[in-house]
Structures are given as C-alpha cells and as structure tokens.
Enzyme design. Sequence first.
Site, PDB file in Angstrom:
ATOM      1  N   SER A   1       3.656  -2.195  10.303  1.00 15.55           N
ATOM      2  CA  SER A   1       5.110  -2.295  10.494  1.00 15.55           C
ATOM      3  C   SER A   1       5.674  -3.664  10.106  1.00 15.55           C
ATOM      4  CB  SER A   1       5.484  -1.913  11.937  1.00 15.55           C
ATOM      5  OG  SER A   1       5.107  -0.573  12.204  1.00 15.55           O
TER       6      SER A   1
ATOM      7  N   GLU B   1      -5.343  -4.713  10.626  1.00 15.27           N
ATOM      8  CA  GLU B   1      -4.300  -3.729  10.896  1.00 15.27           C
ATOM      9  C   GLU B   1      -4.596  -2.995  12.194  1.00 15.27           C
ATOM     10  OE1 GLU B   1      -2.352  -2.578   6.824  1.00 15.27           O
ATOM     11  OE2 GLU B   1      -3.814  -1.098   7.442  1.00 15.27           O
TER      12      GLU B   1
ATOM     13  N   ASN C   1       0.874  -1.176   0.000  1.00 15.02           N
ATOM     14  CA  ASN C   1       0.000   0.000   0.000  1.00 15.02           C
ATOM     15  C   ASN C   1       0.906   1.219   0.000  1.00 15.02           C
ATOM     16  OD1 ASN C   1      -1.799   2.053   0.405  1.00 15.02           O
ATOM     17  ND2 ASN C   1      -2.347   1.473   2.502  1.00 15.02           N
ATOM     18  N   TRP C   2       1.013   1.838  -1.159  1.00 10.11           N
ATOM     19  CA  TRP C   2       1.950   2.967  -1.283  1.00 10.11           C
ATOM     20  C   TRP C   2       1.426   4.240  -0.636  1.00 10.11           C
ATOM     21  CZ3 TRP C   2       3.959   2.560  -7.067  1.00 10.11           C
ATOM     22  CH2 TRP C   2       4.875   1.506  -7.139  1.00 10.11           C
ATOM     23  N   LYS C   3       0.150   4.262  -0.260  1.00  7.33           N
ATOM     24  CA  LYS C   3      -0.462   5.471   0.322  1.00  7.33           C
ATOM     25  C   LYS C   3      -0.203   6.655  -0.626  1.00  7.33           C
ATOM     26  CE  LYS C   3      -0.159   3.213   4.735  1.00  7.33           C
ATOM     27  NZ  LYS C   3      -0.073   3.278   6.180  1.00  7.33           N
TER      28      LYS C   3
ATOM     29  N   GLY D   1       2.797   2.235  10.689  1.00  7.60           N
ATOM     30  CA  GLY D   1       3.819   3.262  10.481  1.00  7.60           C
ATOM     31  C   GLY D   1       4.549   3.674  11.744  1.00  7.60           C
TER      32      GLY D   1
ATOM     33  N   GLU E   1      -6.745   4.897   7.843  1.00 10.27           N
ATOM     34  CA  GLU E   1      -6.479   6.309   7.526  1.00 10.27           C
ATOM     35  C   GLU E   1      -7.679   6.940   6.830  1.00 10.27           C
ATOM     36  OE1 GLU E   1      -2.776   5.578   5.514  1.00 10.27           O
ATOM     37  OE2 GLU E   1      -1.846   5.072   7.430  1.00 10.27           O
TER      38      GLU E   1
ATOM     39  N   HIS F   1      -9.483   1.414   4.871  1.00  9.98           N
ATOM     40  CA  HIS F   1      -8.211   1.563   5.596  1.00  9.98           C
ATOM     41  C   HIS F   1      -8.428   2.537   6.764  1.00  9.98           C
ATOM     42  CE1 HIS F   1      -4.080   2.634   6.547  1.00  9.98           C
ATOM     43  NE2 HIS F   1      -3.715   1.534   5.904  1.00  9.98           N
TER      44      HIS F   1
ATOM     45  N   GLY G   1       2.863  -1.015   4.187  1.00  8.17           N
ATOM     46  CA  GLY G   1       3.028   0.373   3.776  1.00  8.17           C
ATOM     47  C   GLY G   1       4.489   0.662   3.461  1.00  8.17           C
ATOM     48  N   GLY G   2       5.178   1.239   4.416  1.00  4.06           N
ATOM     49  CA  GLY G   2       6.553   1.723   4.238  1.00  4.06           C
ATOM     50  C   GLY G   2       7.496   0.755   3.536  1.00  4.06           C
TER      51      GLY G   2
HETATM   52  O1  LIG Z   1      -1.745  -0.475   4.632  1.00  2.00           O
HETATM   53  C1  LIG Z   1      -0.684  -0.613   5.229  1.00  2.00           C
HETATM   54  C2  LIG Z   1      -0.586  -0.294   6.628  1.00  2.00           C
HETATM   55  O2  LIG Z   1      -1.192   0.903   6.946  1.00  2.00           O
HETATM   56  C3  LIG Z   1       0.736  -0.548   7.271  1.00  2.00           C
HETATM   57  O3  LIG Z   1       1.651   0.493   7.056  1.00  2.00           O
HETATM   58  P1  LIG Z   1       3.159   0.268   7.547  1.00  2.00           P
HETATM   59  O4  LIG Z   1       3.624  -1.020   6.945  1.00  2.00           O
HETATM   60  O5  LIG Z   1       3.910   1.456   7.002  1.00  2.00           O
HETATM   61  O6  LIG Z   1       3.118   0.202   9.033  1.00  2.00           O
END
Ligand SMILES: O=C[C@H](O)COP(=O)(O)O
Length: 252
Positions: A212, A166, A9-11, A172, A96, A94, A233-234
Amino acid sequence: MRTPIIAGNWKMFKTMAEARAFAQEAKADNNTSGVQKVICAPFTALAALKEELAGTDIAIGAQNMHFEEQGAYTGEISATMLKEIGVEYVILGHSERRQYFNETDETVNKKVVAALAAGLVPIVCVGESLEQREAGETAEVVRTQTEGAFAGVDAAQVADTVIAYEPIWAIGTGKSSTAEDANETIAIIRSVIGERFGQATAEKVRIQYGGSVKPENIASYMAQPDIDGALVGGASLVADSYLQLVAGATSR
Ligand SMILES: O=C[C@H](O)COP(=O)(O)O
C-alpha cells in the site's frame, strides 16, 4: 550510499497495448534522476515495454521465472528467455506466488541462484502474515525467508540483489505498515544479511518496503535510514502515479 529503487509490480494487469501506452506517458514525463526505476510487467508485455522504453533509464523486470534453463516444464519461462528480451530484474518469492502457487523458500533459493547465474537482479520478497505478526513471529519469519532465499549464494552476489519486505497484511489492503515499523523489520533483515554475508554486504544490499505504498506516503518510508525504496503494486499502474513515487524517493 545506496541508490533508491522504485519498482512497480503490475501483477496480472495490463495488456501489451496498455503497457505501451503507459511507457509512452512515462517517458514523456520522466525527469527525475538519482532513483533506479523498474517496471515488472506480465511476461506478454515485456518485449513491447522494452521497445518503448529503449533509451530511457526505466528498466524492465519480470514477476517470476523457472529455475531450470530449459526443459519439459509446460507454461514456464527461463532466465535466459528473459535476458534475451532485455529484462534486468526479476521478482522472486512474492507472497502471492508463495500463497497461490506453492512457492517455497527452497524454490525461491533455486530461482535466486538461477537468476544470478543468468545476470538478472533478483528482487526477493519476504514478509509475515497478519497471524504471524500477531503471534510475535515477524523477526523469525523474515530471518527464515532471507536465509532460505540466499542459501549458498556468495556475498558479492547478495550485495547486488534487492530484497523487498512486504508484510502480507499490507498488500493491496490500503493498510500500510508505519514507516517506523517497516524500518525496524528491514533493519532486522539487514542484520541477518550482515551475520551471514558480512557487514559490507549488509551495507550495500538494497531493501525496499512494499504494501500500500502511494505517492502520499512514499516520503515517510524514504525518510527511514534502512528503507531503500519501494515495491509498489496498485499505485504503479498509472504513469503519473509511478513517476510521483519516483520523485518522492529523491527525498532520501
Ligand atoms: O509487489 C507489490 C506488493 O504486493 C504491494 O502491492 P500494493 O502496492 O498494491 O499494496
């Protein structure tokens, strides 16, 4: 046997040019099989990513969509528009989006129904806040979100969706849930699916962990019986790191 799925998930990261560069690097090194690979990119990068990844086994996903097919909804994107450019998956609900864009169980449900009708695979996110966890409300929160998201959906369709657990406090932050704790909550989600849609559906639906996840800890999650992959994500932003996550998912 459920095929593991590693979704990035690149956000709100990566321009179209950056997405192309990622794809070129990823396809040059993409030699792991037996894992479903998905990259969920910003809308503006999806068509370019699809073009670059043509002929590979890396699918593309969106991070949101509107539940109506078309209409006067300024700034929104429909499932049909996503399908047209070759999108196969869509992240829905999600945390967010729930936190910053007023997404509710009701709108997530409408989006799940619309995504399925259009032939997209929803990746439905559920998870508790730190406050809810400390109050002992995790099971209740994931039950409500799961039941809400799939209200009115038939069992066969639920079986083909993906759920991402999640915990919000792990997103994050570098504070990942232990693999055992994540598995325990994912087993609860699976049992909710079983109660509502039958055991066969519960056995088939894939449930990821997210929060994470990194190349260093992916194997510990994959070693758990109920965890079918990760929503990342990251650590999905760099091709090499994403491919390491994919390789780590084969330990299942
Ligand atoms: O969609 C992915 C999640 O929000 C996890 O993000 P993260 O891997 O940066 O903690």
